[in-house]
Design a protein around this motif. Structure first.
Motif, PDB file in Angstrom:
ATOM      1  N   ARG A  27       1.110  -1.155  -0.029  1.00 39.74           N
ATOM      2  CA  ARG A  27       0.136  -0.093   0.003  1.00 39.74           C
ATOM      3  C   ARG A  27       1.456   1.920  -0.211  1.00 39.74           C
ATOM      4  NH1 ARG A  27      -1.762   1.267   6.036  1.00 39.74           N
ATOM      5  NH2 ARG A  27      -0.528   0.309   6.720  1.00 39.74           N
ATOM      6  N   SER A  28      -0.068   2.460  -0.384  1.00 35.44           N
ATOM      7  CA  SER A  28       0.537   3.685   0.019  1.00 35.44           C
ATOM      8  C   SER A  28      -0.240   4.371   1.191  1.00 35.44           C
ATOM      9  CB  SER A  28       0.599   4.475  -1.352  1.00 35.44           C
ATOM     10  OG  SER A  28       1.147   3.753  -2.489  1.00 35.44           O
ATOM     11  N   LEU A  29       1.157   5.114   1.894  1.00 37.65           N
ATOM     12  CA  LEU A  29       0.294   6.332   2.797  1.00 37.65           C
ATOM     13  C   LEU A  29       0.097   7.361   2.996  1.00 37.65           C
ATOM     14  CD1 LEU A  29      -1.424   6.037   5.875  1.00 37.65           C
ATOM     15  CD2 LEU A  29       0.967   6.318   6.639  1.00 37.65           C
ATOM     16  N   PRO A  30      -0.181   8.602   2.454  1.00 41.13           N
ATOM     17  CA  PRO A  30      -0.266   9.683   2.044  1.00 41.13           C
ATOM     18  C   PRO A  30       0.200  10.276   3.696  1.00 41.13           C
ATOM     19  CG  PRO A  30      -2.139   9.256   1.504  1.00 41.13           C
ATOM     20  CD  PRO A  30      -1.623   8.315   2.186  1.00 41.13           C
ATOM     21  N   ILE A  31       0.677  11.251   4.139  1.00 41.39           N
ATOM     22  CA  ILE A  31       0.980  11.998   5.465  1.00 41.39           C
ATOM     23  C   ILE A  31       1.846  13.721   5.280  1.00 41.39           C
ATOM     24  CG2 ILE A  31       2.383  11.872   7.259  1.00 41.39           C
ATOM     25  CD1 ILE A  31       3.712   9.077   6.562  1.00 41.39           C
ATOM     26  N   GLU A  32       0.560  14.618   5.905  1.00 41.83           N
ATOM     27  CA  GLU A  32       0.855  15.898   6.265  1.00 41.83           C
ATOM     28  C   GLU A  32       1.846  16.229   7.165  1.00 41.83           C
ATOM     29  OE1 GLU A  32      -1.604  19.151   4.032  1.00 41.83           O
ATOM     30  OE2 GLU A  32      -1.878  19.353   6.654  1.00 41.83           O
ATOM     31  N   TYR A  33       3.049  16.731   6.664  1.00 46.76           N
ATOM     32  CA  TYR A  33       3.517  17.173   8.120  1.00 46.76           C
ATOM     33  C   TYR A  33       3.464  19.307   8.081  1.00 46.76           C
ATOM     34  CZ  TYR A  33       5.879  12.861   8.636  1.00 46.76           C
ATOM     35  OH  TYR A  33       6.109  11.089   8.380  1.00 46.76           O
ATOM     36  N   THR A  34       3.009  18.912   9.427  1.00 44.29           N
ATOM     37  CA  THR A  34       3.628  20.878   9.774  1.00 44.29           C
ATOM     38  C   THR A  34       4.686  20.777  10.528  1.00 44.29           C
ATOM     39  OG1 THR A  34       1.261  21.226   9.500  1.00 44.29           O
ATOM     40  CG2 THR A  34       1.826  22.494  10.503  1.00 44.29           C
ATOM     41  N   LEU A  35       5.192  21.889   9.420  1.00 45.35           N
ATOM     42  CA  LEU A  35       6.784  22.429  10.536  1.00 45.35           C
ATOM     43  C   LEU A  35       7.073  23.318  10.675  1.00 45.35           C
ATOM     44  CD1 LEU A  35       9.030  20.063   7.896  1.00 45.35           C
ATOM     45  CD2 LEU A  35       8.427  19.558  10.031  1.00 45.35           C
TER      46      LEU A  35
END
Length: 77
Positions: A55-63
């Motif tokens: 599978r694939s897992l999208p991740i949005e990081y806020t830095l």
């Protein structure tokens, strides 16, 4: 204000470890794909996709930039 210190005060080490355990792909992935990023003042948003065999897992990081270094403020899966 939103700082990494506030995150540390509101999230215990155990809570963070339990969150990571829910998504094994976070620590064991085959590849990572950078999608996009944006920068506004001292905050950056970076989106990546982790891939493993199944599978694939999208991740949005806020830095957040604090004292000259970038700190992870949040992750959205």
């Amino acid at each position: 204000s939103n700082t990494s210190e506030a995150f540390k005060k509101n999230t215990t080490q155990k809570q963070f470890e339990e969150f990571i355990k829910k998504f094994p792909i976070l620590s064991n992935y085959a590849s990572a794909e950078f999608l996009n990023s944006s920068l506004k003042n001292n905050q950056a948003i970076v989106t990546i996709v982790l891939h493993d065999d199944d599978r694939s897992l999208p991740i949005e990081y806020t830095l957040i930039e604090e004292e000259g270094t970038w700190q992870i403020w949040s992750m959205r899966i």
